[in-house]
Design a protein around this motif. Structure first.
Motif, PDB file in Angstrom:
ATOM      1  N   PRO A  72       0.845  -1.197   0.000  1.00  0.00           N
ATOM      2  CA  PRO A  72       0.000   0.000   0.000  1.00  0.00           C
ATOM      3  C   PRO A  72       0.881   1.248   0.000  1.00  0.00           C
ATOM      4  O   PRO A  72       1.908   1.289   0.706  1.00  0.00           O
ATOM      5  CB  PRO A  72      -0.800  -0.122   1.309  1.00  0.00           C
ATOM      6  CG  PRO A  72      -0.781  -1.581   1.628  1.00  0.00           C
ATOM      7  CD  PRO A  72       0.549  -2.086   1.144  1.00  0.00           C
ATOM      8  N   ARG A  73       0.519   2.221  -0.763  1.00  0.00           N
ATOM      9  CA  ARG A  73       1.382   3.403  -0.894  1.00  0.00           C
ATOM     10  C   ARG A  73       1.437   4.226   0.382  1.00  0.00           C
ATOM     11  O   ARG A  73       2.270   5.138   0.512  1.00  0.00           O
ATOM     12  CB  ARG A  73       0.928   4.231  -2.096  1.00  0.00           C
ATOM     13  CG  ARG A  73       1.295   3.512  -3.390  1.00  0.00           C
ATOM     14  CD  ARG A  73       0.795   4.162  -4.641  1.00  0.00           C
ATOM     15  NE  ARG A  73       1.160   3.314  -5.793  1.00  0.00           N
ATOM     16  CZ  ARG A  73       0.700   3.499  -7.022  1.00  0.00           C
ATOM     17  NH1 ARG A  73      -0.139   4.489  -7.288  1.00  0.00           N
ATOM     18  NH2 ARG A  73       1.078   2.692  -7.992  1.00  0.00           N
ATOM     19  N   GLU A  74       0.589   3.903   1.332  1.00  0.00           N
ATOM     20  CA  GLU A  74       0.680   4.522   2.644  1.00  0.00           C
ATOM     21  C   GLU A  74       2.026   4.202   3.295  1.00  0.00           C
ATOM     22  O   GLU A  74       2.595   5.026   4.024  1.00  0.00           O
ATOM     23  CB  GLU A  74      -0.463   4.020   3.534  1.00  0.00           C
ATOM     24  CG  GLU A  74      -0.455   4.599   4.933  1.00  0.00           C
ATOM     25  CD  GLU A  74      -1.568   4.043   5.797  1.00  0.00           C
ATOM     26  OE1 GLU A  74      -1.792   4.579   6.887  1.00  0.00           O
ATOM     27  OE2 GLU A  74      -2.208   3.063   5.358  1.00  0.00           O
ATOM     28  N   ILE A  75       2.570   3.021   3.001  1.00  0.00           N
ATOM     29  CA  ILE A  75       3.874   2.632   3.556  1.00  0.00           C
ATOM     30  C   ILE A  75       4.969   3.535   2.993  1.00  0.00           C
ATOM     31  O   ILE A  75       5.846   4.015   3.734  1.00  0.00           O
ATOM     32  CB  ILE A  75       4.159   1.154   3.237  1.00  0.00           C
ATOM     33  CG1 ILE A  75       3.206   0.256   4.010  1.00  0.00           C
ATOM     34  CG2 ILE A  75       5.616   0.799   3.559  1.00  0.00           C
ATOM     35  CD1 ILE A  75       3.361  -1.225   3.723  1.00  0.00           C
ATOM     36  N   HIS A  76       4.941   3.786   1.686  1.00  0.00           N
ATOM     37  CA  HIS A  76       5.928   4.679   1.079  1.00  0.00           C
ATOM     38  C   HIS A  76       5.779   6.102   1.621  1.00  0.00           C
ATOM     39  O   HIS A  76       6.769   6.814   1.824  1.00  0.00           O
ATOM     40  CB  HIS A  76       5.777   4.665  -0.443  1.00  0.00           C
ATOM     41  CG  HIS A  76       5.950   3.319  -1.057  1.00  0.00           C
ATOM     42  ND1 HIS A  76       7.145   2.648  -1.019  1.00  0.00           N
ATOM     43  CD2 HIS A  76       5.079   2.514  -1.715  1.00  0.00           C
ATOM     44  CE1 HIS A  76       7.013   1.476  -1.639  1.00  0.00           C
ATOM     45  NE2 HIS A  76       5.775   1.372  -2.065  1.00  0.00           N
ATOM     46  N   ALA A  77       4.513   6.507   1.846  1.00  0.00           N
ATOM     47  CA  ALA A  77       4.273   7.842   2.390  1.00  0.00           C
ATOM     48  C   ALA A  77       4.907   7.989   3.773  1.00  0.00           C
ATOM     49  O   ALA A  77       5.557   8.998   4.080  1.00  0.00           O
ATOM     50  CB  ALA A  77       2.771   8.107   2.460  1.00  0.00           C
ATOM     51  N   ASP A 103      -7.903   1.020  -3.384  1.00  0.00           N
ATOM     52  CA  ASP A 103      -8.302   0.010  -2.403  1.00  0.00           C
ATOM     53  C   ASP A 103      -9.690  -0.521  -2.769  1.00  0.00           C
ATOM     54  O   ASP A 103     -10.589   0.247  -3.145  1.00  0.00           O
ATOM     55  CB  ASP A 103      -8.317   0.639  -1.009  1.00  0.00           C
ATOM     56  CG  ASP A 103      -8.486  -0.398   0.086  1.00  0.00           C
ATOM     57  OD1 ASP A 103      -9.605  -0.909   0.231  1.00  0.00           O
ATOM     58  OD2 ASP A 103      -7.496  -0.694   0.779  1.00  0.00           O
ATOM     59  N   ALA A 104      -9.856  -1.832  -2.657  1.00  0.00           N
ATOM     60  CA  ALA A 104     -11.136  -2.432  -3.025  1.00  0.00           C
ATOM     61  C   ALA A 104     -12.287  -1.838  -2.227  1.00  0.00           C
ATOM     62  O   ALA A 104     -13.406  -1.677  -2.743  1.00  0.00           O
ATOM     63  CB  ALA A 104     -11.073  -3.948  -2.818  1.00  0.00           C
ATOM     64  N   GLY A 105     -12.034  -1.501  -0.965  1.00  0.00           N
ATOM     65  CA  GLY A 105     -13.100  -0.940  -0.133  1.00  0.00           C
ATOM     66  C   GLY A 105     -13.467   0.475  -0.520  1.00  0.00           C
ATOM     67  O   GLY A 105     -14.583   0.933  -0.250  1.00  0.00           O
ATOM     68  N   LEU A 106     -12.532   1.207  -1.181  1.00  0.00           N
ATOM     69  CA  LEU A 106     -12.796   2.596  -1.521  1.00  0.00           C
ATOM     70  C   LEU A 106     -13.931   2.716  -2.528  1.00  0.00           C
ATOM     71  O   LEU A 106     -14.747   3.645  -2.449  1.00  0.00           O
ATOM     72  CB  LEU A 106     -11.525   3.245  -2.060  1.00  0.00           C
ATOM     73  CG  LEU A 106     -11.577   4.752  -2.327  1.00  0.00           C
ATOM     74  CD1 LEU A 106     -11.914   5.503  -1.032  1.00  0.00           C
ATOM     75  CD2 LEU A 106     -10.243   5.240  -2.887  1.00  0.00           C
ATOM     76  N   ALA A 107     -14.004   1.784  -3.461  1.00  0.00           N
ATOM     77  CA  ALA A 107     -15.070   1.824  -4.460  1.00  0.00           C
ATOM     78  C   ALA A 107     -16.443   1.705  -3.793  1.00  0.00           C
ATOM     79  O   ALA A 107     -17.407   2.388  -4.188  1.00  0.00           O
ATOM     80  CB  ALA A 107     -14.870   0.702  -5.470  1.00  0.00           C
ATOM     81  N   ASN A 143      -4.752   5.637  -0.697  1.00  0.00           N
ATOM     82  CA  ASN A 143      -3.298   5.585  -0.499  1.00  0.00           C
ATOM     83  C   ASN A 143      -2.549   6.529  -1.429  1.00  0.00           C
ATOM     84  O   ASN A 143      -1.494   7.070  -1.074  1.00  0.00           O
ATOM     85  CB  ASN A 143      -2.808   4.153  -0.710  1.00  0.00           C
ATOM     86  CG  ASN A 143      -3.110   3.260   0.475  1.00  0.00           C
ATOM     87  OD1 ASN A 143      -2.661   3.514   1.580  1.00  0.00           O
ATOM     88  ND2 ASN A 143      -3.894   2.218   0.257  1.00  0.00           N
ATOM     89  N   ASP A 144      -3.054   6.726  -2.641  1.00  0.00           N
ATOM     90  CA  ASP A 144      -2.400   7.653  -3.568  1.00  0.00           C
ATOM     91  C   ASP A 144      -2.403   9.074  -3.012  1.00  0.00           C
ATOM     92  O   ASP A 144      -1.420   9.812  -3.147  1.00  0.00           O
ATOM     93  CB  ASP A 144      -3.089   7.622  -4.934  1.00  0.00           C
ATOM     94  CG  ASP A 144      -2.724   6.385  -5.737  1.00  0.00           C
ATOM     95  OD1 ASP A 144      -1.733   5.717  -5.383  1.00  0.00           O
ATOM     96  OD2 ASP A 144      -3.429   6.083  -6.721  1.00  0.00           O
TER      97      ASP A 144
END
Length: 443
Positions: A72-77, A103-107, A143-144
């Protein structure tokens, strides 16, 4: 002496052999020998890498603790936030961010929000609480957006792009986004003639807009292996239609010196200048990188596990004022490359060697005059076989041939290791050995 007897003479055989090998100078066999000699020179040369460069590796330990790739790009953040707090000079990511990470849940959150807005739910007394909860969920799962915010806050991170190799036909389908074009090199002069052109590309794969627009800069991470599959050079500049783009290593060097793309002077067919640093290249704007050897059992560059930094085991202050390169080294993540010093080097480590080569001025050169010297040496060996060798006795001939052969190898070795100068002498060396064996066998 008649023609029917002259062609049987040693001198004629030496002449024919020289012409044949000259025609075969570009063959796989001769070029393979040249590359092996080059690799031996690289391994034997000794230089000290830049101590400003540090590598944070996405290794097996990191995958085991943080989960399967891609993360997840949260890790890079969070990593960018951590390094920014440690006052890192510049950061570069070799991972590609070409696609949104949804994220699948975001949709489903978006669907729920749409339903709430278009139904009687928005008139409910708890509508404000519901909206707040939905907004919190959107923010938590996007995450983006988190990585974009961290990139903007850090304002010191470079991202990688990839340009598809190939000659461009016609005009591009559409103009590149502004956040890509801002990295184009505009201070370009043609000094090496019409054939002095960088590698051509016809398509650009860039980070998504929400990330690319917040990056400090971008550079290409293309590699152009030689015929044997090994990477020996860095394409500092590539062309895309009528534009020129820098490699990630070149842009990193500029940013580490507080310079921008506009400050990089490109002399096509000769090299580039970054501030007071001048880097010589071949006609295709490729730098023959130096690959630094390990020292006292330690790797040439400081390499730490991503997880150790992420978890706080290694304090971010370690990287204060450093150029930090973040990339995958774990097996299966990306393509490991063959280099003169390794059979499986990760792209992030190749980037470290190329960047240090630029900053330290450690790179191998092939000035234009070397081709004349190489031909002169070849001609000297050919004349030796045609004129002198047939007149010498066997013992004397063996001694002279051995002396010339050793001189060729020593010259190549000394120039590579002391001057970082690549003089291709394997062709005359092959001519010398084959010619001597052929003529002595005939006798």
């Amino acid at each position: 002496m008649s023609i029917t007897t002259w062609w049987k003479k040693d001198g004629f055989i030496g002449l024919v052999l020289a012409l044949v090998l000259l025609l075969l100078s570009g063959s796989d066999l001769i070029q393979s020998l040249e590359r092996k000699a080059y690799d031996f020179g690289v391994k034997s040369a000794s230089r000290v890498p830049s101590d400003k460069i540090a590598v944070i590796a996405i290794d097996e330990e990191s995958i085991a603790n943080l989960g399967r790739w891609p993360w997840p790009r949260e890790i890079h953040a969070k990593m960018l936030d951590t390094l920014s707090a440690g006052h890192v000079k510049v950061i570069a990511y070799t991972a590609f961010f070409f696609e949104p990470q949804v994220d699948a849940g975001l949709a489903y959150i978006y669907k729920i929000a749409d339903l709430a807005a278009n139904s009687s739910l928005h008139q409910s007394p708890d509508a404000d609480k519901l909206n707040t909860l939905l907004l919190d969920a959107m923010s938590s799962l996007n995450n983006d957006a988190k990585l974009s915010a961290s990139l903007a806050a850090a304002n010191n991170t470079l991202l990688a792009m990839f340009l598809n190799p190939g000659e461009a036909q016609g005009n591009p389908d559409q103009a590149l986004p502004d956040y890509v074009q801002s990295n184009a090199l505009t201070n370009v002069q043609l000094v090496g003639g019409a054939n002095a052109l960088p590698r051509a590309t016809n398509k650009v794969f860039a980070p998504i807009a929400s990330l690319g627009a917040k990056a400090m800069a971008m550079g290409h991470l293309n590699s152009f292996p030689d015929a044997d599959g090994a990477v020996r050079s860095e394409a500092l500049v590539v062309s895309y239609y009528d534009q020129y783009y820098p490699s990630l290593a070149l842009m990193l060097a500029a940013k580490s010196l507080n310079l921008s793309a506009k400050d990089i002077q490109v002399n096509l067919g000769e090299g580039v200048r970054i501030g007071n640093l001048k880097v010589a290249t071949d006609a295709q704007m490729q730098m023959h990188s130096f690959f630094y050897a390990d020292r006292a059992g330690k790797p040439a560059f400081s390499v730490d596990s991503f997880y150790d930094v992420y978890s706080g085991k290694i304090p971010a202050e370690k990287y204060k004022d450093k150029i930090v390169l973040i990339g995958a080294t774990a097996t299966g993540l990306g393509t490991l490359q063959v280099t003169p010093t390794s059979s499986d080097m990760a792209p992030v480590l190749i980037l470290a060697h190329s960047l240090s080569s630029i900053l330290q001025g450690d790179y191998f050169v092939m000035p234009a005059w070397t081709s004349l010297v190489e031909f002169a040496v070849f001609l000297f060996v050919a004349l030796y076989l045609i004129v002198l060798l047939p007149r010498l006795k066997a013992a004397m001939a063996a001694g002279v041939t051995a002396a010339i052969f050793v001189a060729l190898l020593v010259t190549h070795f000394v120039l590579m290791t002391t001057q970082l100068l690549w003089l291709q002498l394997m062709l005359p060396a092959v001519l010398l050995l084959v010619g001597h064996l052929l003529l002595t066998t005939k006798r």
